[in-house]
Design an enzyme around this catalytic site. Structure first.
Site, PDB file in Angstrom:
ATOM      1  CG  ASP A 268      -1.641 -26.827  78.886  1.00  0.00           C
ATOM      2  OD1 ASP A 268      -0.472 -27.223  79.029  1.00  0.00           O
ATOM      3  OD2 ASP A 268      -2.108 -26.427  77.803  1.00  0.00           O
ATOM      4  CG  ASN A 276       6.820 -19.735  72.969  1.00  0.00           C
ATOM      5  OD1 ASN A 276       6.974 -18.573  73.324  1.00  0.00           O
ATOM      6  ND2 ASN A 276       7.568 -20.717  73.410  1.00  0.00           N
ATOM      7  CD  GLU A 310       2.721 -25.774  77.163  1.00  0.00           C
ATOM      8  OE1 GLU A 310       2.154 -26.402  76.253  1.00  0.00           O
ATOM      9  OE2 GLU A 310       3.958 -25.797  77.336  1.00  0.00           O
TER      10      GLU A 310
END
Length: 404
Positions: A268, A276, A310
């Site tokens: 991850d 983001n 992700e």
């Protein structure tokens, strides 16, 4: 590396198709008349199948090329039924067709996929039909000025017995060179396919007087385009569109192939949501590509997949946790050192005194959870859950670490 392998594999496939055509031509005398008849009409079957597949998988560019080749073959094979005599055919129709096909393939290669039955798709199909109609009118006109232009000779070359004129030969050579350069620069499989198509179409037109060879090499062009549809369909089904690495569907199939000894790592990107939100989705997408490009380089026999969002997964068949931990630690360190250079945002407001931002490098880290198949974790679903729990522990430890 994946693109390079795919390109090389496609190139070898198309070379085998062309060699297969040569083999069929050399065996022509030994074929019975029914077999020869089937082969001579096989190109129409291949083109029809290719067009059906291109409609099914929304491959507009492939459909247009196949439509162009089908109509061109019909024009050339049945010119007498269109009231075009042999002289008009050799002086106008054939050379004009030699110009039309490569030029249109170059144009079609630059088009964006807009849907076959959308307004744009209908316009493109109509333009091909209009081009062929105009070509027919020009051929029927028997205009001497057009004939001189079409059959213009640049230099004296020993090509008297060659049915294709110098202008067409030059045009095909430039088209082939264009696609070779574009394929090399873009590392694009589609351009490699078009190299094969151009070679096949050129060879077919070069041997236009041998209807058997003409049909075989046009069939080769159709086969190359059908293979391209299959390859693209596979990519859409099994490769993640954004990162280009195998997707979750491919992961499910690979999980079914695992033996009794394997390790699964769940990965991850740390604080990706905040990242983001701060820099925007475009930068976030680029970072996902950057991380994926590092994951596919993992050593130790691992294979990377995009799990979703992700999150990524790496499978290590036939390995134990102690085997893979050093490789995952190297991977984690490699990702943390791989910076993404963010493009400066320019200020468009002339009244603003703020200066454009300088290019800056952004860095991300990853957390990794690892689990091995054991008596406690008996199948791949349980191993994935164990890797997820290990990933959670890595997050609690402060992220940017490997936990088991």
């Amino acid at each position: 590396m994946k693109i390079t392998f795919k390109t090389v594999f496609s190139t070898i496939t198309y070379i085998f198709i062309l060699f297969g055509c040569y083999f069929l031509i050399t065996k022509n005398p030994s074929f019975s008349p029914p077999v020869i008849l089937v082969i001579m009409y096989s190109s129409y079957v291949i083109f029809g199948l290719g067009m059906i597949l291109s409609i099914r998988f929304n491959q507009g560019r492939v459909f247009l090329i196949l439509l162009l080749l089908t109509l061109s073959q019909l024009f050339l094979n049945y010119h007498s039924q269109l009231s075009i005599d042999r002289t008009t055919y050799s002086q106008f129709l054939y050379p004009l067709m030699c110009f039309l096909i490569p030029i249109n393939i170059v144009i079609i290669s630059h088009l964006k996929e807009r849907g076959l039955f959308s307004l744009w798709g209908k316009i493109r199909i109509s333009l091909i039909l209009i081009e062929l109609f105009v070509l027919y009118i020009i051929a029927k006109s028997n205009n001497t000025s057009i004939q001189k232009v079409v059959n213009y000779t640049f230099m004296n070359l020993p090509l008297d017995k060659t049915v294709m004129n110098q202008t067409a030969l030059l045009l095909f050579f430039l088209t082939l060179l264009f696609f070779i350069i574009k394929a090399y620069m873009k590392k694009s499989v589609f351009e490699i396919r078009l190299v094969g198509v151009i070679i096949s179409v050129f060879t077919a037109l070069f041997f236009i007087n041998d209807k058997f060879s003409f049909s075989i090499f046009l069939s080769a062009a159709g086969l190359i385009l059908i293979i391209s549809i299959i390859e693209d369909s596979y990519s859409m089904a099994y490769l993640d569109e954004l990162t280009g690495i195998p997707s979750r569907r491919a992961l499910r199939e690979n999980l079914m192939k695992l033996g009794n000894k394997y390790v699964i790592a769940m990965i991850d990107i740390d604080f990706f949501k905040k990242f983001n939100d701060k820099y925007g989705h475009d930068v976030g997408d680029d970072v996902l590509k950057l991380v994926a490009s590092n994951l596919v380089q993992v050593t130790g026999g691992g294979k990377a997949f995009r799990y979703g969002g992700e999150e990524f997964t790496i499978l290590f068949p036939g390995k134990s946790i102690n085997d893979v931990i050093p490789h995952l630690e190297n991977l984690r360190e490699q990702v943390s050192k791989s910076g993404y250079t963010r493009k400066p945002s320019k200020t468009h407001n002339s009244k603003s005194k703020s200066k454009p931002e300088n290019p800056s490098q952004l860095f991300v880290t990853i957390s990794i959870g690892v689990c091995e198949k054991t008596s406690k974790y008996k199948d791949h679903n349980e191993v994935i859950k164990g890797a997820d729990k290990a990933l959670y522990r890595a997050k609690k430890k402060g992220r940017n670490c490997v936990s088991k």
